[in-house]
Each structure stands twice: as structure tokens, then as C-alpha cells.
Design a protein around this motif. Structure first.
Motif, short mmCIF file in Angstrom:
data_model
loop_
_atom_site.label_atom_id
_atom_site.label_comp_id
_atom_site.label_asym_id
_atom_site.label_seq_id
_atom_site.Cartn_x
_atom_site.Cartn_y
_atom_site.Cartn_z
N ILE A 136 0.72 -0.98 -0.29
CA ILE A 136 0.12 0.14 0.34
C ILE A 136 0.60 1.66 0.32
CG2 ILE A 136 -1.71 0.83 1.34
CD1 ILE A 136 -2.94 -1.45 2.84
N TYR A 137 1.94 1.22 0.85
CA TYR A 137 3.02 2.24 0.68
C TYR A 137 3.30 3.13 -0.31
CZ TYR A 137 6.32 5.61 1.57
OH TYR A 137 7.34 6.49 1.36
N PHE A 138 4.23 1.54 -1.02
CA PHE A 138 4.72 2.18 -1.91
C PHE A 138 4.37 1.93 -3.10
CE2 PHE A 138 7.74 -1.34 0.09
CZ PHE A 138 8.91 0.18 0.83
N ILE A 139 3.02 1.87 -3.21
CA ILE A 139 1.85 2.27 -4.40
C ILE A 139 1.21 3.45 -4.44
CG2 ILE A 139 -0.07 1.75 -6.20
CD1 ILE A 139 1.05 -1.52 -4.98
N PHE A 140 0.56 3.84 -2.62
CA PHE A 140 -0.25 5.09 -2.84
C PHE A 140 0.78 6.37 -2.69
CE2 PHE A 140 -1.59 8.35 0.74
CZ PHE A 140 -2.60 8.42 -0.31
N ASN A 141 1.56 5.75 -2.32
CA ASN A 141 3.96 6.79 -2.30
C ASN A 141 3.47 7.75 -3.83
OD1 ASN A 141 4.99 8.12 -0.68
ND2 ASN A 141 6.84 7.46 -1.65
N LYS A 142 3.58 7.06 -4.18
CA LYS A 142 3.75 7.04 -5.89
C LYS A 142 2.63 8.27 -6.53
CE LYS A 142 6.99 4.45 -8.11
NZ LYS A 142 7.83 5.11 -9.40
N PHE A 143 1.41 7.32 -6.16
CA PHE A 143 -0.52 8.19 -6.77
C PHE A 143 -0.83 7.86 -5.19
CE2 PHE A 143 1.65 4.20 -9.59
CZ PHE A 143 2.28 5.19 -10.60
N ARG A 144 -0.73 9.19 -5.11
CA ARG A 144 -1.53 10.02 -3.64
C ARG A 144 -3.22 10.06 -4.65
NH1 ARG A 144 2.63 13.65 -2.06
NH2 ARG A 144 4.61 11.33 -1.52
N THR A 145 -4.29 9.29 -4.66
CA THR A 145 -5.30 8.96 -5.20
C THR A 145 -6.22 8.22 -4.58
OG1 THR A 145 -5.08 8.04 -7.15
CG2 THR A 145 -4.45 10.63 -7.29
N ALA A 146 -7.69 7.76 -4.80
CA ALA A 146 -8.79 7.15 -4.69
C ALA A 146 -7.77 5.41 -4.99
CB ALA A 146 -9.34 6.83 -4.46
N LYS A 147 -7.59 6.18 -6.46
CA LYS A 147 -6.96 5.25 -7.65
C LYS A 147 -5.58 4.58 -6.96
CE LYS A 147 -7.83 4.07 -12.50
NZ LYS A 147 -7.52 5.12 -13.75
N GLY A 148 -5.09 5.42 -6.51
CA GLY A 148 -3.78 4.59 -6.32
C GLY A 148 -3.67 3.85 -4.99
N LEU A 149 -4.91 4.22 -4.13
CA LEU A 149 -5.13 3.68 -3.08
C LEU A 149 -4.97 2.64 -3.05
CD1 LEU A 149 -5.08 2.90 0.47
CD2 LEU A 149 -7.06 4.45 -0.01
N THR A 150 -6.40 2.57 -4.35
CA THR A 150 -7.08 0.83 -4.47
C THR A 150 -5.77 -0.31 -5.33
OG1 THR A 150 -9.21 2.22 -5.06
CG2 THR A 150 -8.79 -0.16 -5.60
N VAL A 151 -5.41 0.60 -5.59
CA VAL A 151 -3.92 -0.42 -6.59
C VAL A 151 -3.46 -1.07 -5.14
CG1 VAL A 151 -2.21 -1.07 -8.10
CG2 VAL A 151 -4.43 0.45 -8.26
N GLY A 152 -3.19 -0.16 -4.26
CA GLY A 152 -2.47 -0.51 -2.93
C GLY A 152 -2.65 -1.57 -2.17
N LEU A 153 -3.91 -1.26 -2.09
CA LEU A 153 -5.15 -2.12 -1.56
C LEU A 153 -4.65 -3.76 -1.72
CD1 LEU A 153 -7.49 0.46 -0.35
CD2 LEU A 153 -5.98 -1.11 1.11
#
Length: 193
Positions: A96-113
Motif C-alpha cells: 500500500i505504501y509503495f503504490i500510494f506513495n507514487k499515486f496519492r489518489t483513491a485509484k492509487g490507494l485501491t491498487v495498493g490495497l
């Protein structure tokens, strides 16, 4: 100690304590082994990695599991369940951190989750097969799981359990992100800068 470090430490301690409380409200899922229980103790760690980074998330997971062991004890005398829960948390929050850190959007969080859910499910399946189930049976002086029994517990129990847990954590995390987006961005700016 500067004000920013003190705020980070306090927030990590508070989130770790909230995680401990959330661990107490656990429940089994029907048709899966009874020792597998859903809890939402990973949610504060998700908030920690979004606002303060991976070290904070690890700190929250560590505090949560130490406090849980201190207050609840362990049937084995050794904190096998807490070590497994800590490992589960790491497998879930780090992607979650590594993906959300690059894309700080709901979509980035979803991919990280989604990545965290897959890492948790696959990783804990392998770790339970090779490490945690043998530890439990050893410390409880039970006969070890072997053959079909081991396959049934791991593949038909632990794997779907972790996918279900990950999906539930994902839904709650996305709802929290939607309602706390401004606070998360504000905390991230203040604590990570």
C-alpha cells in the motif's frame, strides 16, 4: 526532540493503541477454521503508512501486537499468533505504501490495497504452511498437520480467509480515505516534510 518527531511518536502510539482495541473485536467466518478470526487492527497501520510512511506503519503493527499479547496472552505461551499477525500486517501495508506513495489518489490507494491483499493472502498461505502452523502444533504439543489435512487447512482455509480479510480491509480503508482525504494530506504534509 523537535515538535514534528514528538507528534509522529504520539500519533504512532495512538494508532497502535487503537489497533489493539480493534483486535479485541475479532470474529470467525462461517465454513472456515475457527482459529482464523477477522479483526480490523490493520486499519490504523494503513492510516499510518498513508500519513507518515512505512516505518510508522511498522511501529503501529508492532505496538498493536505487543499490547495484544500483553493484555490477552497466548495459548502457546509464545506469541505465535501475534508474530503471524505482525507478518500479516507487514505483507498488507507495505505494498500500500509503495503504490500510494507514487499515486496519492483513491485509484492509487485501491491498487495498493489490491496488491496488499494479494501479498497478504499468498504470503500468509506459504508462511502458515512452512512456519506458523508447525509452530502452533509444536508449542501446543499437538500432532502436526500433514498431507490432506495440511492442504485443507492452508489452501481451503487460510488462503480464502486472507482474501476475504483483505477485501474487508480494502472497503473500510477506501471509505476512510474518502472521508479523511484532506486530513490525510494535511498530516502527510506536516509529518513527512
Amino acid at each position: 526532540m523537535n515538535n514534528k518527531k514528538l507528534r509522529r511518536m504520539i500519533l504512532i502510539a495512538v494508532l497502535g493503541s487503537i489497533g489493539t482495541v480493534l483486535m479485541q473485536f475479532n470474529f470467525p467466518l462461517p465454513a472456515l477454521p475457527g482459529f482464523l478470526k477477522i479483526d480490523f487492527g490493520e486499519i490504523p497501520a494503513v492510516l499510518a503508512v498513508m500519513t507518515m510512511g512505512p516505518v510508522a506503519g511498522i511501529g503501529v503493527e508492532l505496538i498493536k501486537n505487543i499490547l495484544h499479547w500483553f493484555f490477552s496472552g497466548s495459548p502457546t505461551g509464545v506469541p505465535v499468533g501475534e508474530i503471524a499477525n505482525f507478518t500479516t500486517g507487514m505483507l498488507f501495508i507495505l505494498p500500500i505504501y509503495f503504490i500510494f506513495n507514487k499515486f496519492r489518489t483513491a485509484k492509487g490507494l485501491t491498487v495498493g490495497l489490491i496488491a496488499g491483499t494479494v501479498a497478504m493472502a499468498v504470503g500468509m498461505t506459504a508462511l502458515n504452511y512452512f512456519v506458523f502452523l508447525p509452530m502452533y502444533t509444536y508449542f501446543l504439543n499437538f500432532p502436526p498437520y500433514t498431507g490432506n489435512a495440511l492442504y485443507t487447512v492452508v489452501v481451503l482455509g487460510i488462503l480464502p480467509f486472507n482474501f476475504i480479510k483483505g477485501i474487508m480491509l480494502m472497503l473500510i480503508s477506501l471509505l476512510l480515505f474518502k472521508s479523511m482525504k484532506k486530513w490525510i494530506a494535511q498530516q502527510r504534509t506536516q509529518l513527512m516534510a
